[in-house]
Write an enzyme that holds these catalytic residues in place. Structure first.
Site, PDB file in Angstrom:
ATOM      1  N   ALA A  48       0.855  -1.180   0.000  1.00 48.15           N
ATOM      2  CA  ALA A  48       0.000   0.000   0.000  1.00 48.15           C
ATOM      3  C   ALA A  48       0.894   1.235   0.000  1.00 48.15           C
ATOM      4  CB  ALA A  48      -0.909  -0.012   1.226  1.00 48.15           C
ATOM      5  N   THR A  49       0.390   2.291  -0.594  1.00 50.37           N
ATOM      6  CA  THR A  49       1.268   3.454  -0.752  1.00 50.37           C
ATOM      7  C   THR A  49       0.758   4.713  -0.041  1.00 50.37           C
ATOM      8  OG1 THR A  49       0.324   3.696  -2.963  1.00 50.37           O
ATOM      9  CG2 THR A  49       2.444   2.632  -2.821  1.00 50.37           C
ATOM     10  N   THR A  50       0.391   5.744  -0.747  1.00 49.43           N
ATOM     11  CA  THR A  50       0.366   7.088  -0.176  1.00 49.43           C
ATOM     12  C   THR A  50      -0.850   7.407   0.695  1.00 49.43           C
ATOM     13  OG1 THR A  50       1.533   7.731  -2.182  1.00 49.43           O
ATOM     14  CG2 THR A  50       0.725   9.501  -0.771  1.00 49.43           C
ATOM     15  N   ALA A 223       3.410   4.304  -8.103  1.00 48.40           N
ATOM     16  CA  ALA A 223       2.766   3.415  -7.132  1.00 48.40           C
ATOM     17  C   ALA A 223       1.543   4.055  -6.480  1.00 48.40           C
ATOM     18  CB  ALA A 223       3.764   3.005  -6.054  1.00 48.40           C
TER      19      ALA A 223
END
EC number: 3.4.25.1
Length: 271
Positions: A48-50, A223
């Protein structure tokens, strides 16, 4: 009088920490008990990113994009990374998605368990400290590449303000001021937040700032997934104030995203 071992069992069952109880009864069930020794590479696990968070007049907001990646592959366009921890706090996750989701669920149960045992809600500082302990317990996996880096925010019912906390993989807890971001697109999101955030934002303004900062992150970080007009996918956004945590409806997010896209378009072509 109860036998010593029976008394000890009851004492453990009455602990205010659900994590401690599970650690005593079934430690293999904890997220930190996983073993990454057989993994050939952490790119096999979705990441998972931002996540972004910011304060506004009367509360705090947290938002996350919907993309998860495995190396250069998009693993999911629909993942949710922001969750209510309890009535007055929210949690955003970045890092190894599976472990992060397990920690999130455990944290939610931890807060509910404490409330049932003590008959009152844990303080916001207490919640932040409990989460730090969970992240610290995951350190062996983090050293193997399966790190979880959360962002935690909530409404302090004593001070009547919104507050937010960041963490590192060792469980270090840091209270942030005004706004913060974590994840692969955090550098770009934070740059946007610095320019767009201002004191005493209204809730609608804060939502637009969060969506625009994620839009900027997606523009430069592969991403991070931006608002998807074709699939009608929007960020997950929660606000927390004196009335509790509330998820922003998708129609409001769609409107905010469309305004941002329109403002950056020149003759139908993005500037």
């Amino acid at each position: 009088m109860l036998p010593e071992d029976a008394a000890a069992t009851i004492g453990r069952a009455a602990s205010t920490s659900f994590s401690d109880y599970i650690a005593a009864q079934n430690p293999a069930a904890l997220p930190s008990a996983r073993n990454a020794a057989n993994h050939t590479g952490t790119d096999l696990a979705p990441h998972a990113t931002t996540i972004v968070s910011l304060t506004y007049a009367g509360g705090v907001l947290m938002a996350g994009d919907r993309r998860a990646t495995m190396g250069n592959i998009i693993a999911s366009r629909h993942i949710e990374k922001v969750f209510p921890a309890d009535m007055f706090s929210v949690l955003g996750i970045a890092g190894s998605a599976g472990i992060a989701l397990d920690i999130t669920r455990l944290f939610q149960v931890e807060l509910e368990h404490y409330e049932k045992i003590e008959g009152t809600r844990m303080s916001l500082d207490g919640k932040a400290n409990r989460l730090a302990a969970m992240i610290r317990a995951n350190l062996p996996l983090a050293l193997q590449g399966l790190a979880v880096v959360p962002l935690f925010a909530g409404f302090d019912t004593t001070r009547r303000i919104g507050r937010l906390f960041s963490y590192d993989v060792t469980g270090g807890r840091y209270e942030e001021q005004e706004h913060h971001s974590v994840g692969s697109g955090s550098v770009f999101a934070r740059g946007a937040l610095k320019k767009l955030w201002k004191p005493n934002l209204g809730e609608d303004e804060a939502v637009k700032v969060a969506v625009e900062s994620l839009y900027d992150a997606a523009d430069d970080d592969s991403a991070t997934g931006g608002p998807d007009v074709v699939r009608q996918l929007w960020p997950v956004v929660y606000t927390v104030n004196g009335a509790g945590a509330r998820r922003i409806p998708e129609r409001s997010l769609a409107r905010a995203a469309e305004e941002i896209i329109a403002s950056r378009s020149v003759s139908g072509r993005e500037a």
